[in-house]
Design a protein around this motif. Sequence first.
Motif, PDB file in Angstrom:
ATOM      1  N   TYR A 280       7.380   0.720   5.938  1.00 46.60           N
ATOM      2  CA  TYR A 280       7.183   2.126   6.292  1.00 46.60           C
ATOM      3  C   TYR A 280       7.745   2.466   7.659  1.00 46.60           C
ATOM      4  CZ  TYR A 280       4.544   2.618   2.049  1.00 46.60           C
ATOM      5  OH  TYR A 280       4.203   2.661   0.717  1.00 46.60           O
ATOM      6  N   GLU A 281       8.612   1.623   8.166  1.00 51.66           N
ATOM      7  CA  GLU A 281       9.255   1.895   9.451  1.00 51.66           C
ATOM      8  C   GLU A 281      10.685   2.387   9.200  1.00 51.66           C
ATOM      9  OE1 GLU A 281       7.675   1.570  12.326  1.00 51.66           O
ATOM     10  OE2 GLU A 281       5.891   0.521  11.599  1.00 51.66           O
TER      11      GLU A 281
ATOM     12  N   PRO B 248       0.834  -1.203   0.000  1.00 55.58           N
ATOM     13  CA  PRO B 248       0.000   0.000   0.000  1.00 55.58           C
ATOM     14  C   PRO B 248       0.868   1.252   0.000  1.00 55.58           C
ATOM     15  CG  PRO B 248      -0.002  -1.017   2.179  1.00 55.58           C
ATOM     16  CD  PRO B 248       0.816  -1.903   1.287  1.00 55.58           C
ATOM     17  N   THR B 249       0.271   2.395  -0.307  1.00 58.80           N
ATOM     18  CA  THR B 249       1.000   3.658  -0.189  1.00 58.80           C
ATOM     19  C   THR B 249       0.997   4.079   1.275  1.00 58.80           C
ATOM     20  OG1 THR B 249      -0.959   5.037  -0.444  1.00 58.80           O
ATOM     21  CG2 THR B 249       0.189   4.376  -2.464  1.00 58.80           C
ATOM     22  N   ARG B 250       1.872   5.022   1.591  1.00 57.70           N
ATOM     23  CA  ARG B 250       1.928   5.505   2.976  1.00 57.70           C
ATOM     24  C   ARG B 250       0.586   6.122   3.378  1.00 57.70           C
ATOM     25  NH1 ARG B 250       5.801   6.989   6.652  1.00 57.70           N
ATOM     26  NH2 ARG B 250       7.568   6.880   5.240  1.00 57.70           N
TER      27      ARG B 250
ATOM     28  N   ASN C  16      -7.487   2.870  15.001  1.00 61.54           N
ATOM     29  CA  ASN C  16      -7.359   3.468  16.336  1.00 61.54           C
ATOM     30  C   ASN C  16      -8.686   4.039  16.824  1.00 61.54           C
ATOM     31  OD1 ASN C  16      -4.720   2.800  16.873  1.00 61.54           O
ATOM     32  ND2 ASN C  16      -3.909   4.606  15.811  1.00 61.54           N
ATOM     33  N   GLU C  17      -9.474   4.601  15.894  1.00 55.65           N
ATOM     34  CA  GLU C  17     -10.789   5.120  16.289  1.00 55.65           C
ATOM     35  C   GLU C  17     -11.680   3.984  16.796  1.00 55.65           C
ATOM     36  OE1 GLU C  17     -10.546   8.754  13.038  1.00 55.65           O
ATOM     37  OE2 GLU C  17     -12.102   7.215  12.790  1.00 55.65           O
ATOM     38  N   TYR C  18     -11.650   2.870  16.090  1.00 57.24           N
ATOM     39  CA  TYR C  18     -12.429   1.707  16.544  1.00 57.24           C
ATOM     40  C   TYR C  18     -11.914   1.193  17.887  1.00 57.24           C
ATOM     41  CZ  TYR C  18     -15.503   0.857  12.557  1.00 57.24           C
ATOM     42  OH  TYR C  18     -16.501   0.945  11.643  1.00 57.24           O
TER      43      TYR C  18
ATOM     44  N   GLU D  82      -1.622   5.041   6.578  1.00 59.29           N
ATOM     45  CA  GLU D  82      -1.896   5.962   7.685  1.00 59.29           C
ATOM     46  C   GLU D  82      -3.398   6.097   7.917  1.00 59.29           C
ATOM     47  OE1 GLU D  82       0.374   9.432   6.663  1.00 59.29           O
ATOM     48  OE2 GLU D  82       2.225   8.591   7.519  1.00 59.29           O
ATOM     49  N   ARG D  83      -4.160   6.100   6.840  1.00 62.58           N
ATOM     50  CA  ARG D  83      -5.620   6.190   6.972  1.00 62.58           C
ATOM     51  C   ARG D  83      -6.154   4.941   7.687  1.00 62.58           C
ATOM     52  NH1 ARG D  83      -9.730   4.036   4.122  1.00 62.58           N
ATOM     53  NH2 ARG D  83     -11.727   5.127   4.236  1.00 62.58           N
TER      54      ARG D  83
END
Lengths: 88, 386
Positions: free
Chosen positions: B244-245, B208-210, B221-223, B214-215
């Motif tokens: 992505y780390e 996936p793209t960054r 996190n909201e869940y 992030e989305r």
Amino acid sequence: MSRERIPQWRPGYRFQWEPAQEAFVLLYPEGMVRLNEGAGMIGELIDGQRSVAQIVAALANEFPDEDIGGDVDDFMQVAHEKHWLHFA
Amino acid sequence: MKNTGSISPDTTRPGMPFWLLAELTYRCPLQCPYCSNPLDFAAQGKELTTDDWFRVLREARAMGAAQLGFSGGEPLVRQDLPELIGEARRLGFYTNLITSGIGLTEAKIADFRERGLDHIQISFQASDEDMNNLIAGSPKAFAQKLAMARMVKAQGYPMVLNFVTHRHNIDHIDRIIELCLALEADYVELATCQFYGWAHLNRLGLLPTREQLERAERITNEYRERLAREHHPCQLIFVTPDYYEERPKPCMSGWGSIFLTVTPDGTALPCHGARQLPIAFPNVREHSLQHIWYDSPGFNHFRGDGWMPEPCRSCDEKDKDFGGCRCQAFMLTGDASATDPVCAKSPRHDLILAARAEAETAMKRIDQLTFRNALNSRLIARVTPT
């Protein structure tokens, strides 16, 4: 938190003695927590029958000099927060 | 008694193999293009017998293994799975069945329960039928998975649902989580594709793209916050792709530290991806697990930090990440001892930056990926002799 409540391990969670670790552990899907001696002694008494008060009383007989009640309350709170057990 | 305990690895000597992953077979009815099985799975040797597995289970348990995963391939393909479950439970293992759900029936779920199976993990490919079946390479997979997930809960098991996410399904993360909650999953693994085996081959069409990542993490996190407020028992586990780390993952909690994998032909590995490394790994047909875990050169190869080159050797984080993943280092640099290129300190971190840049413009569709099946496995084995 009332001591009249009856703790029960969450379905699918298994409390057992591990000889190799010389400790009680709680096993659950793809995970394990090793319990220290005190937590292990409390865990041994969780059978879906005894209330928290009965567990406290059983341990107080063995360790008359210690504040068993506070320790058991703390354990129940942590274990409930972590969803290791629920109260009947 | 304030502290209820935890697993604290002892670094002075090899610990116990707490986790035994029993890859019973490489056979599988699905064809997921991110399968972690080796590319040349079709060329692997004969499967272990029931008695071989009984011995492996016995030895591992005696050495302290407590968690057992029946995996594959699709473990349901093995006709002796019920006997293996029964023996494992008798020995005291916590038994996990890691399955696609294909081949599962109500009767089998009940039979496994009677024999002591503790938990069933079902993998999904997507939250909607069309994409799920397209990725799985099977037109009926989704409906079967839904039916079996409901049955697993109805029969009283704890259930983990596993979704491998990638650029084609990660934007549906909210629908994935909603589906898992509706199915009453106890744990949800939102595992962004890790690039080994078939996934590495198909990386361009999967990473996936960054922005996507992030989305997805924000929504997860909201869940999580919502579930925590409700004291909801479902736990969401979000696995980020290490691409992505800036620091590598502590792969397998360290080489030969707690994980032991036994593959269908009996080869023992410190992780399920290690077969590709240019290292000789022992076979349970020839050696005891005791020898394999403690004494074999394969399992000692990357234990400790004596093998580390710079920049790992003098790094103050080496005890945290153990130099990262050996398989990734080998796949990307050709040197299994190299620093994991994910680390920003690695001299080959440019490889990761290039993959990220590629993800921004990749156009590969799902139907253009190389699917994991015996035909493709043989073709790949032919062009890349090992």
